[in-house]
Design an enzyme around this catalytic site. Sequence first.
Site, PDB file in Angstrom:
ATOM      1  N   TYR A 175      12.474 -17.353 -23.800  1.00 49.92           N
ATOM      2  CA  TYR A 175      13.558 -16.674 -24.504  1.00 49.92           C
ATOM      3  C   TYR A 175      14.055 -17.555 -25.637  1.00 49.92           C
ATOM      4  CZ  TYR A 175      17.059 -19.678 -22.226  1.00 49.92           C
ATOM      5  OH  TYR A 175      17.801 -20.755 -21.815  1.00 49.92           O
ATOM      6  N   CYS A 176      14.789 -16.942 -26.559  1.00 46.22           N
ATOM      7  CA  CYS A 176      15.494 -17.674 -27.617  1.00 46.22           C
ATOM      8  C   CYS A 176      16.770 -16.891 -27.900  1.00 46.22           C
ATOM      9  CB  CYS A 176      14.620 -17.884 -28.851  1.00 46.22           C
ATOM     10  SG  CYS A 176      13.875 -16.407 -29.549  1.00 46.22           S
ATOM     11  N   ASN A 177      17.036 -16.545 -29.135  1.00 48.80           N
ATOM     12  CA  ASN A 177      18.194 -15.700 -29.433  1.00 48.80           C
ATOM     13  C   ASN A 177      17.799 -14.258 -29.719  1.00 48.80           C
ATOM     14  OD1 ASN A 177      20.293 -17.556 -29.102  1.00 48.80           O
ATOM     15  ND2 ASN A 177      20.117 -18.316 -31.198  1.00 48.80           N
TER      16      ASN A 177
END
Length: 280
Positions: free
Chosen positions: A237-239
Amino acid sequence: MTEKSEMSGSDGGTDGAEIVVSAAWLADRLKEPTVRVVDVRDAWEYDAMGHVPGAVNVPFDAFRDREGPDLGTLPGAAAFTDLLGDAGIARSDTIVAYDDTNGVFAARFLVTALVYGFEDVHLLNGDFSAWKHDHPVDGDPVERDPVTVEPRRVDGPESPILEHDAVVELLESPAADVVFLDTRDAEEYAAGHLPGAVRFDWTEAVDPDTRGFRSPDVLRKRFAERGITPDRPVVLYCNTARRLSHTYVALRWIGVDDVHIYEGSLTEWRDHGRDLVAEE
């Protein structure tokens, strides 16, 4: 989706070892009729700076849609297949994508293509700057005859993406032995990350000299330091699901096949009011 076996399979497309291709590999195949090169830079860059011979321009913003019918920034099956069909790209074609930003935007194109059922997809190792160092470029725009592509979306265990509820379930199931990998920078991670997540800044996979990926051996060592090995499932995941796409490709390339992405990432996580772990 709480067991490792239910997460395996990642996608039914390109073999991991072939997901990244060299400039030499592409140069040898440019004249093959089913090879389609996709330049995901902005249109002005494509026009003003030239492009890989034969490449069509599919700018990043054209396939990234926060208002689309699918979660995250996926544009939806109909919109994406129309986009590629208009560019003359059929499902049977071999697709090679590139950008001029170390591959991060092209990797997002690749993941999107996998979600919508395009199987023979590849990332050019090194970006446009690396290509033009040793290979010719073309300054004329490329337009191909449109083709009809039926919409399709890969769902279930064969899809590279996980939705919010599946992520929550995995976080609450230690027996699944899943590594949650945060692909953002140190400051973002410290401000708030998923419980138990480890961090791997996506840029750690980039070789600053070649602008492509570091060697497989270096990547395996760096991921192993985070507890990532081919026998453990990984959720990225990231943003907003851009940076994680590059790490997804890196992992697939070095033989980690049980890897998925949390498409909604922390934007969706916050929208659901979920807690994050912050570091002092």
